[in-house]
Enzyme design. Structure first.
Site, PDB file in Angstrom:
ATOM      1  N   CYS A 275       0.784  -1.247   0.000  1.00  0.00           N
ATOM      2  CA  CYS A 275       0.000   0.000   0.000  1.00  0.00           C
ATOM      3  C   CYS A 275       0.812   1.291   0.000  1.00  0.00           C
ATOM      4  O   CYS A 275       0.588   2.159  -0.837  1.00  0.00           O
ATOM      5  CB  CYS A 275      -0.945   0.005   1.184  1.00  0.00           C
ATOM      6  SG  CYS A 275      -2.017  -1.426   1.179  1.00  0.00           S
TER       7      CYS A 275
HETATM    8  C1  UGA Z   1      -1.256   0.103   5.752  1.00  0.00           C
HETATM    9  C2  UGA Z   1      -2.046   1.024   6.688  1.00  0.00           C
HETATM   10  O1  UGA Z   1      -1.484   0.966   8.000  1.00  0.00           O
HETATM   11  C3  UGA Z   1      -3.522   0.620   6.736  1.00  0.00           C
HETATM   12  O2  UGA Z   1      -4.251   1.521   7.563  1.00  0.00           O
HETATM   13  C4  UGA Z   1      -4.085   0.651   5.318  1.00  0.00           C
HETATM   14  O3  UGA Z   1      -5.448   0.240   5.274  1.00  0.00           O
HETATM   15  C5  UGA Z   1      -3.270  -0.298   4.447  1.00  0.00           C
HETATM   16  O4  UGA Z   1      -1.876   0.119   4.459  1.00  0.00           O
HETATM   17  C6  UGA Z   1      -3.846  -0.224   3.051  1.00  0.00           C
HETATM   18  O5  UGA Z   1      -3.745   0.830   2.426  1.00  0.00           O
HETATM   19  O6  UGA Z   1      -4.513  -1.181   2.630  1.00  0.00           O
HETATM   20  P1  UGA Z   1      -0.188  -2.349   5.943  1.00  0.00           P
HETATM   21  O7  UGA Z   1       0.447  -2.052   4.633  1.00  0.00           O
HETATM   22  O8  UGA Z   1      -0.879  -3.644   6.158  1.00  0.00           O
HETATM   23  O9  UGA Z   1      -1.275  -1.209   6.298  1.00  0.00           O
HETATM   24  O10 UGA Z   1       0.975  -2.311   7.037  1.00  0.00           O
HETATM   25  P2  UGA Z   1       1.463  -1.316   8.185  1.00  0.00           P
HETATM   26  O11 UGA Z   1       1.258  -1.963   9.488  1.00  0.00           O
HETATM   27  O12 UGA Z   1       0.933   0.041   7.999  1.00  0.00           O
HETATM   28  O13 UGA Z   1       3.053  -1.305   7.922  1.00  0.00           O
HETATM   29  C7  UGA Z   1       3.585  -0.801   6.710  1.00  0.00           C
HETATM   30  C8  UGA Z   1       5.102  -0.838   6.750  1.00  0.00           C
HETATM   31  O14 UGA Z   1       5.616   0.165   7.626  1.00  0.00           O
HETATM   32  C9  UGA Z   1       5.699  -2.150   7.238  1.00  0.00           C
HETATM   33  O15 UGA Z   1       6.801  -2.517   6.450  1.00  0.00           O
HETATM   34  C10 UGA Z   1       6.140  -1.847   8.659  1.00  0.00           C
HETATM   35  O16 UGA Z   1       7.208  -2.662   9.095  1.00  0.00           O
HETATM   36  C11 UGA Z   1       6.570  -0.400   8.512  1.00  0.00           C
HETATM   37  N1  UGA Z   1       6.548   0.334   9.801  1.00  0.00           N
HETATM   38  C12 UGA Z   1       5.373   0.545  10.448  1.00  0.00           C
HETATM   39  C13 UGA Z   1       7.738   0.798  10.355  1.00  0.00           C
HETATM   40  O17 UGA Z   1       8.837   0.613   9.776  1.00  0.00           O
HETATM   41  N2  UGA Z   1       7.700   1.480  11.541  1.00  0.00           N
HETATM   42  C14 UGA Z   1       6.544   1.712  12.212  1.00  0.00           C
HETATM   43  O18 UGA Z   1       6.586   2.333  13.294  1.00  0.00           O
HETATM   44  C15 UGA Z   1       5.351   1.224  11.651  1.00  0.00           C
END
Ligand code: UGA
Length: 436
Positions: free
Chosen positions: A263
């Site tokens: 995403c």
């Molecule tokens: C993300 C959004 O959080 C959702 O709200 C949204 O609905 C979704 O995209 C979408 O558009 O469908 P997602 O891609 O499942 O969800 O994953 P996240 O938990 O947001 O993590 C994304 C990335 O950021 C991961 O690689 C994670 O490791 C990284 N991340 C996250 C960090 O490096 N640090 C953080 O503090 C948080």
């Protein structure tokens, strides 16, 4: 019946709302009908099994059944094209096919766009094809809303059951009212705040949400890279302290190897492209993306610094998934890191509890794969932790010492306790050198 469609359908059915999943992929349909989830998501399998058993959820590849329902959610993919813009052909086809089957329907039918689409899509392409093929206009017989989702992989079911907000964009009161009614039935007394707005604003809410979260990650990674230059400073402390300010908040401040997943990158690229086509260059989001891309090079740079040169060195990559508890490697930082390691002549052996089959499909035999963390570490010159799996947190300093050729460790997820690794060559993202 992709990720969003399936999780949405399963949760609707779990609240006794009869649901039919429609997909052109016959094998997927058969699997769902057997109550088996075609993708990995905690709680989905049992929820699906229950719903199928109670006959609350069915699946088919025959779109004509949509005319027997009250509402249809469009949850098709909107993948990136080479210039970053999104491919709207699936949503266009879905709207057109749905319109065809709604032509003879007598009663009211509500169409809800849940796919992530750039502002103007619901009121533009979707409305046009739906109206043309159904021979109806949006109004008394046909409703249309934009209703973005905010599900996270790994917690999608609980996110769907306990959302922070519901955003409904429509041009007419009737369709917004019908959708709000459905959600009132779904959530009862636990209905979250409902924001009623235009379709364009609802569509932009989704992009703004993901752009903000991605920018928060690039922000903390930028602070981490500065912290690394300062003896005795750890970005974790900085994140904790700034996170206590309610204007900032503690979440999404984990420094790491850069964000991945299907995403953030796709949505930022789509938003940048959309915005540039409107003659506005969103430099902040370009920087968010650039900082994210560079973060992988920093991880490789840390390994290179420990080893002198990566050429012919054996590097164990622990974790391939873009985050823990998923087998998804789309846009994962691990892949960017592996590609760079490969270019620098390192021999990579990777282990992940779930994501090896998906990685093999993409990287083929470019790297070696291990059956567990210990065998990945065996004989390696450097270990790089790329995903924050719980089982990697359990690794002790002695595991690295027992198996590795040289105990060089790059903790790109900051999951190990540096106190226990002071006697090894341990470095972590965002951790400045220890004070002499
Ligand atoms: C993300 C959004 O959080 C959702 O709200 C949204 O609905 C979704 O995209 C979408 O558009 O469908 P997602 O891609 O499942 O969800 O994953 P996240 O938990 O947001 O993590 C994304 C990335 O950021 C991961 O690689 C994670 O490791 C990284 N991340 C996250 C960090 O490096 N640090 C953080 O503090 C948080």
């Amino acid at each position: 019946m992709g990720y969003v469609g399936l999780c949405t359908a399963a949760t609707f059915a779990s609240r006794d709302i009869r649901t039919i999943g429609i997909d052109i992929d016959q094998a997927r349909v058969e699997q769902i009908r057997r109550g088996k989830a075609p993708l990995h998501e905690p709680q989905l399998d049992s929820m699906l099994k229950n719903a199928v058993r109670k006959k609350l959820l069915d699946a088919t590849s025959d779109i004509s059944v949509a005319s027997q329902t009250d509402a249809t959610f469009l949850t098709v993919g909107t993948p990136s094209q080479s210039d970053g813009s999104i491919n709207l052909s699936y949503i266009k086809n879905a709207a057109e096919d749905l319109g065809n089957v709604l032509r003879e329907k007598r009663g009211y039918h509500l169409v809800v766009v849940k796919s992530t689409v750039v502002p103007g899509t619901t009121n533009g392409i979707v409305k046009r094809f739906l109206e043309q093929s159904s021979h109806k206009t949006i109004g008394s017989k046909l409703g249309l809303c934009a209703n973005p989702e905010f599900l996270k992989e790994g917690t999608a079911i609980s996110d769907a059951l306990h959302p922070d907000r519901i955003v409904i964009g429509s041009n007419d009161k009737k369709s917004a009212g019908e959708l709000a009614k459905l959600y009132r039935r779904f959530y009862g007394a636990k209905l979250p705040p409902v924001i009623l707005t235009s379709p364009e604003a609802a569509e932009l809410v989704k992009y703004a949400s993901n752009a903000f979260l991605a920018t928060k990650v690039s922000f903390i990674n930028t602070i981490a890279n500065i912290a690394e230059q300062i003896p005795g400073v750890d970005v974790g402390t900085i994140a904790e302290a700034i996170g206590l300010d309610p204007r900032i908040g503690p979440l999404f401040l984990k420094a790491g190897p850069g964000y991945g997943g299907s995403c953030f990158h796709k949505d930022l690229q789509a938003l940048i492209n959309y915005s540039q086509n409107k003659n506005y260059d969103p430099i902040l989001f370009r920087a968010t993306e650039e900082a994210n891309e560079q973060q992988a090079s920093r991880v490789v740079g840390m390994a290179e610094k420990l080893l002198g040169s990566l050429s012919s060195k054996r590097v164990a990559v622990l974790g391939l998934a873009f985050k823990k508890d998923t087998d998804d490697i789309r846009e994962a930082a691990s892949i960017r890191v592996i590609n760079q390691l490969n270019k620098k002549g390192a021999r990579v052996i990777a282990y992940d509890p779930m994501a090896i089959p998906n990685t093999k499909k993409q990287l083929l035999d470019m790297i070696d794969y291990a059956e567990n963390a210990h065998s990945a570490l065996k004989g390696s010159d450097c270990a790089i932790i790329m995903t924050e799996w719980d089982q990697f947190r359990q690794l002790a300093a002695k595991d690295f010492q027992a198996y590795m050729n040289n105990t060089n460790i790059v903790d790109a997820r900051r999951i190990l306790d540096p106190k226990h690794y002071a006697h090894l060559n341990y470095v972590a993202i965002g951790m400045g050198p220890s004070k002499a």
